[in-house]
Design an enzyme around this catalytic site. Structure first.
Site, mmCIF file in Angstrom:
data_model
loop_
_atom_site.group_PDB
_atom_site.id
_atom_site.type_symbol
_atom_site.label_atom_id
_atom_site.label_comp_id
_atom_site.label_asym_id
_atom_site.label_seq_id
_atom_site.Cartn_x
_atom_site.Cartn_y
_atom_site.Cartn_z
ATOM 1 N N LYS A 61 43.183 37.259 35.856
ATOM 2 C CA LYS A 61 42.377 38.131 37.495
ATOM 3 C C LYS A 61 44.597 38.952 38.044
ATOM 4 C CE LYS A 61 38.642 36.073 38.595
ATOM 5 N NZ LYS A 61 37.884 34.590 39.850
ATOM 6 N N GLN A 105 39.306 30.340 44.077
ATOM 7 C CA GLN A 105 38.978 30.378 42.485
ATOM 8 C C GLN A 105 37.853 29.334 42.625
ATOM 9 O OE1 GLN A 105 39.124 32.571 40.283
ATOM 10 N NE2 GLN A 105 38.250 30.824 38.195
ATOM 11 N N ASP A 128 35.324 38.206 46.666
ATOM 12 C CA ASP A 128 34.383 38.053 45.808
ATOM 13 C C ASP A 128 33.256 37.898 46.661
ATOM 14 O OD1 ASP A 128 35.179 37.007 44.016
ATOM 15 O OD2 ASP A 128 36.098 35.023 44.779
HETATM 16 N N1 GUE Z 1 36.281 32.798 43.359
HETATM 17 C C1 GUE Z 1 35.788 33.429 42.314
HETATM 18 N N2 GUE Z 1 35.528 34.175 42.445
HETATM 19 C C2 GUE Z 1 34.953 34.017 40.408
HETATM 20 O O1 GUE Z 1 34.629 35.816 40.094
HETATM 21 C C3 GUE Z 1 34.500 33.202 39.983
HETATM 22 C C4 GUE Z 1 35.384 31.932 40.332
HETATM 23 N N3 GUE Z 1 35.605 31.764 41.616
HETATM 24 N N4 GUE Z 1 35.099 30.954 39.383
HETATM 25 C C5 GUE Z 1 34.270 31.329 37.817
HETATM 26 C C6 GUE Z 1 33.539 32.819 37.313
HETATM 27 C C7 GUE Z 1 33.728 32.987 36.460
HETATM 28 N N5 GUE Z 1 34.270 34.002 36.290
HETATM 29 C C8 GUE Z 1 34.978 34.906 35.529
HETATM 30 C C9 GUE Z 1 35.231 36.656 34.910
HETATM 31 C C10 GUE Z 1 35.426 36.984 34.186
HETATM 32 C C11 GUE Z 1 35.164 36.783 32.709
HETATM 33 C C12 GUE Z 1 35.676 37.145 31.621
HETATM 34 O O2 GUE Z 1 36.952 37.924 31.986
HETATM 35 N N6 GUE Z 1 35.268 37.287 30.754
HETATM 36 C C13 GUE Z 1 36.058 37.410 29.650
HETATM 37 C C14 GUE Z 1 36.689 36.790 28.475
HETATM 38 C C15 GUE Z 1 37.519 36.086 28.625
HETATM 39 C C16 GUE Z 1 38.342 35.160 28.186
HETATM 40 O O3 GUE Z 1 38.161 35.042 26.388
HETATM 41 O O4 GUE Z 1 38.063 33.655 28.103
HETATM 42 C C17 GUE Z 1 35.056 38.335 28.765
HETATM 43 O O5 GUE Z 1 33.853 37.689 28.852
HETATM 44 O O6 GUE Z 1 35.046 38.996 28.220
HETATM 45 C C18 GUE Z 1 35.169 35.695 32.801
HETATM 46 C C19 GUE Z 1 34.485 34.935 33.920
HETATM 47 C C20 GUE Z 1 34.929 34.689 37.246
HETATM 48 N N7 GUE Z 1 34.754 32.940 38.269
#
Ligand code: GUE
Ligand code: NDP
Ligand code: MG
Length: 292
Positions: A61, A105, A128
């Site tokens: 982020k 988070q 969010d």
């Molecule tokens: N307040 C809060 N807001 C959130 O938006 C929030 C949170 N807490 N807690 C956890 C979850 C999970 N989440 C993700 C965001 C981006 C990827 C992301 O970029 N994933 C990449 C891969 C990343 C990697 O390689 O690990 C993809 O799918 O291509 C994944 C998961 C947001 N969350």
């Protein structure tokens, strides 16, 4: 190389590519706003504890912010931080004019009540989209700041160019952060929405008649490929790490690709869009704050 033996192969809904295009536009707008108003949009990210996966997300982020011309303020708190201390920090950030967006988070440690925390964030800084005010705005068809993952899924669905009116949509999972706001987003565009959850009977029969599937149960491979209706759009929100370190989703990707018309990969589907919508929300909040 794709096998010519398949009757059909799904088109890939490329979240990484769409995210890159959108982040370019966000950067242009953020730069223009910064020169007009004398400061960059600002996002404060709070992380409590030392869950390694959460730290990876938070790092992504921060990198996303810097590349998009958004200032990121980082608050890394120890696992034993009290709820009261966290609430104090949120009050400070609510009152800080350099901060347009605040993200705590999730998950937070067990001794902290996440509902209390999320409701303490100024709804105008709730990038969010988790605050009951913003959920209520979406529920009553007047969206303000929208939850990033469902909002990102909507952008992916728009990419297909398919008219969503009256489409049979099945959402698997009913969490506050994905399934429920996803249902509200789809209703907003005139789709027909079914939400399945832990107590739903016969998941397969729901999936089999779906024209659009949003998989967000958090169960690796729950959705079997042979259940997918030919031509359906499959959006896989799930993220799971395999033993070998690679990532996969809630849908059996290879099998599902034989039936689906469109499918999101994991990684490179919904995940990059979630962060992109966070950046978009931060710019939107900035504009509201400066009255632009
Ligand atoms: N307040 C809060 N807001 C959130 O938006 C929030 C949170 N807490 N807690 C956890 C979850 C999970 N989440 C993700 C965001 C981006 C990827 C992301 O970029 N994933 C990449 C891969 C990343 C990697 O390689 O690990 C993809 O799918 O291509 C994944 C998961 C947001 N969350
Ligand atoms: N790509 C991204 O940007 C993001 C990805 N994720 C990923 O998405 C997944 C879901 O996340 P999140 O919503 O936070 O998870 P939760 O565990 O909070 O919610 C899961 C939901 O799925 C339901 N569920 C569980 N089992 C089944 C089943 N067999 N059939 C139907 N529904 C079921 C649960 O039901 P009940 O309500 O009854 O418990 C719950 O509503 C996870 O893999 C997570 O890592 C999450 C956020 C962002
Ligand atoms: Mg099978």
């Amino acid at each position: 190389m794709r096998s010519h033996m398949n009757s059909s192969t799904a088109k890939i809904l490329d979240g990484k590519a769409l995210a890159a295009r959108m982040r370019e536009e966000i950067r242009l707008e953020a730069d223009q706003l910064a020169s007009k108003h004398g400061r960059k949009p600002g996002l404060a990210v709070i992380i409590v504890g030392n869950d390694p996966a959460s730290h990876v997300y938070v790092k992504n982020k921060k990198i996303g912010c810097e590349k998009a011309g958004i200032h990121s303020f980082s608050h890394e708190l120890s696992a034993d931080t009290s709820q009261q201390h966290l609430l104090g920090l949120i009050t400070e950030l609510n009152n800080d004019p350099k901060v347009d967006g605040i993200l705590v988070q999730l998950p937070v440690p067990d001794h902290i009540n996440s509902e209390v925390i999320l409701e303490a964030i100024d709804p105008g800084k709730d990038v969010d989209g988790f605050h009951p005010y913003n959920v209520g705005r979406l529920a009553s068809r007047k969206p303000a700041l929208r939850s990033c993952t469902p909002y990102g899924c909507m952008k992916l669905l728009e990419e297909t160019g398919i008219d969503l009116h009256g489409k049979e949509c099945v959402i698997v999972g009913a969490s506050n952060i994905v399934g429920r706001p996803m249902a509200l987003e789809l209703l907003l565009v005139g789709a027909t929405v079914t939400v399945t959850h832990r107590f739903s009977k016969n998941l397969r029969s729901h999936i089999e008649r779906a024209e659009i599937i949003i998989a967000a149960a958090g169960k690796q491979g729950l959705i079997q490929g042979e259940w997918i209706k030919p031509g359906a759009i499959v959006v896989d929100v799930g993220i799971h790490r395999r033993e070998d370190g690679s990532l996969t989703g809630d849908v059996e990707f290879e099998e599902a690709s034989k039936n689906a018309g469109w499918i999101t990969p994991v990684p490179g589907g919904v995940g990059p869009m979630t962060i992109t919508m966070l950046l978009a929300n931060t710019v939107q909040a900035f504009k509201t704050h400066v009255g632009d």
